[in-house]
Design an enzyme around this catalytic site. Sequence first.
Site, PDB file in Angstrom:
ATOM      1  NE  ARG A  17     -60.897 -50.449 -33.425  1.00 10.62           N
ATOM      2  CZ  ARG A  17     -62.143 -50.081 -33.099  1.00 10.62           C
ATOM      3  NH1 ARG A  17     -62.390 -48.828 -32.794  1.00 10.62           N
ATOM      4  NH2 ARG A  17     -63.116 -50.967 -33.068  1.00 10.62           N
ATOM      5  CE  LYS A  24     -61.371 -56.704 -27.859  1.00 10.73           C
ATOM      6  NZ  LYS A  24     -62.106 -56.022 -28.929  1.00 10.73           N
ATOM      7  CE1 TYR A 365     -37.675 -52.321   6.760  1.00  9.22           C
ATOM      8  CE2 TYR A 365     -35.551 -52.970   7.678  1.00  9.22           C
ATOM      9  CZ  TYR A 365     -36.691 -53.272   6.952  1.00  9.22           C
ATOM     10  OH  TYR A 365     -36.850 -54.531   6.423  1.00  9.22           O
ATOM     11  CE1 TYR A 386     -30.119 -59.982   2.588  1.00  2.51           C
ATOM     12  CE2 TYR A 386     -29.610 -57.782   1.788  1.00  2.51           C
ATOM     13  CZ  TYR A 386     -29.721 -59.142   1.562  1.00  2.51           C
ATOM     14  OH  TYR A 386     -29.434 -59.658   0.330  1.00  2.51           O
ATOM     15  CB  ALA A 422     -30.755 -41.575  22.420  1.00  2.00           C
TER      16      ALA A 422
END
Length: 455
Positions: A17, A24, A365, A386, A422
Site C-alpha cells: 500500500r 517500506k 555572491y 569559476y 564602486a
Amino acid sequence: MSHPLNIVVLAAGKGTRMRSELPKVLHRLAGRPLVQHVLDAASALAPSATCVVYGHGGDAVPQALAGRTLRFALQAPQLGTGHAVMQALPHIDAGAATLVLYGDVPLVRSQTLAPLVDAARGGALAVLTATLEDSQGYGRIVREDGAVRRIVEQKDASPAEQAIREINTGIMAIPAGRLNGWLGRLGNQNAQQEYYLTDLVALAVADGVDVVGLDLAEPWEVTGVNSPRQLAELERVAQRLEAERLMEAGVRLADPARIDVRGRLTVGRDVWIDVGCVFEGEVMLGDGVSVGPNCVIRDSRIGAATRIEAMSWMERATVGAEAVVGPYARLRPGTELADGAHVGNFVELKNSQVGAGSKINHLSYVGDATVGARVNIGAGTITCNYDGANKYRTTIGDDAFIGSDTQLVAPVKIGAGATIGAGSTITRDAPDEVLTLSRNKQYTVSGWKRPQKKG
Ligand code: UD1
Ligand code: CA
C-alpha cells in the site's frame, strides 16, 4: 554477558500500500528510515545480537543500514511472521531471550519494551497488546479466565472472536531455549497459508509456559506504517514529541505544531524558534539563538546570541556568536562566519570564511573566498570564482572596503585596509591601504536629444 538478549526486527514485508519502489522500512520518519527508529529503541536494551530480517526490495535494506553491528537474514519468499523469525535463527543465540520487533512500527519506546524482556527473562512468553475501539484487521488476544490462551488472526476469527478489542501489536518476547522448538512446530493450515508467529502463544500454553499479555503502550507507539497516509500521521506524532522535548529543554517555540526536525537538533539555553522552520541532519543552536520564520537549517552550527532572520537557508555552515544572518540569506556548504559577522538579504555564500565583524549585507555572491575581519562588502559584489572549468580563490585582507557592484575575478587578492571603488572589475591584486578602481571616465554629451516617434 550475564543477560544475553536477541532482538529480531521483521522487515521483509512488501508494503504494497505504500505504492513505492523503496522498501517500506526505508521510508523516512523525522528524517530517518522507519527501521532506524526501531533499531535505536532496540539498542537502548543493550542486546547481544540484533538481526534484521529483510526480503522485499533486495539488498536495499542491508545497504541502507551498513556500518552498524547488525546481522541480516534474507527471507525469500515471505511466508509469514513465524517464517520470518525462522530465518533469523542461525544468526541469534538459542540460549538467550528473544524480542521480536516490526521494522514498520517506528515509535515504540525502549521503556515500553523493557517489561516484556524482563518477563521473557523470567521464563514467560510476553506479548505487547493494545485495546482499540476498532480492532479490525489485527490479531485478537483470546483470554480465558483472564489468562492469554492464543491469538487468532482477523481472517481466521469467528464472529465472537472478531468482537474482541484487545489486539496483538506484533511485539513479542520469547524465553531462552524455546524459540527453535516452537518455530519447528508451526504449521500453515490457516486462511493465509502462512507460518504465524502468533501461534507461539498456543504452543506455550500447551507446554505449560506462562503467557503474559501486557497492555502498556501509548497507541502511537504500536501504530504501524502501511500507507503514505499513516506515514504522514505518524510524522505529525513524531514532530509533536520532538517539539515537546525541545520545550522541556527550554526552547520557546512560536508554535509547536509548526516546526519540523528531521535529524538531531541540539540546543542551548534561551533559544527562540519562530514558525515554519525545518532542521535537518545534525544542527546545533547555541545559547540565546533566535531563528526567524521559515528558515531551513541543515547540518550546521550556530553560535550564541546569533540571529537567523526570516527565510534563510543554510547547509553545512558554521556561524559564530552574535552574528546576524538574513532575512533571505543562503549559506551553502563550507561557509564559516566568525563572531559578529553580518550577512544580509539575497546574499549567497559558498566555501568561504568570513572574519569577525565583517558585513556582506546586500545582494552579493561570495564563493571560494577568504574574507578578513571588519571587511565591508558593498551591495552587488560578486566573486567571479569559476572560469567555466576551474574554481579559484579570492582573498580579502582585514579592514578592506569593497565598493558596491564590484566583480572580483579570481584568483585575486585584496590587501588589508584596501578600498575598491564602486563598479570595479578587479582582475589583478590590489595593494594594502590604498584605493584601487577600474572604471570608465564619466562624460556628458551636451546637445544630445532623445529620439522621437516617427510619423
Ligand atoms: C501481524 C500479526 C497480527 C498483528 C499485526 C499487528 C501475525 C501472523 N499477525 O499481522 O496478529 O495484530 O501484525 O500489526 O504475526 N513480515 C516479514 N515477513 C513475512 C511477513 C511479515 O518480515 O513473511 C514483517 C512485515 O514486514 C512487518 C511485520 O512482519 O514488519 C508484520 O507483517 P504484516 O503483514 O503487517 O502482519 P499482519 O498480517 O498485519
Ligand atoms: Ca501490518
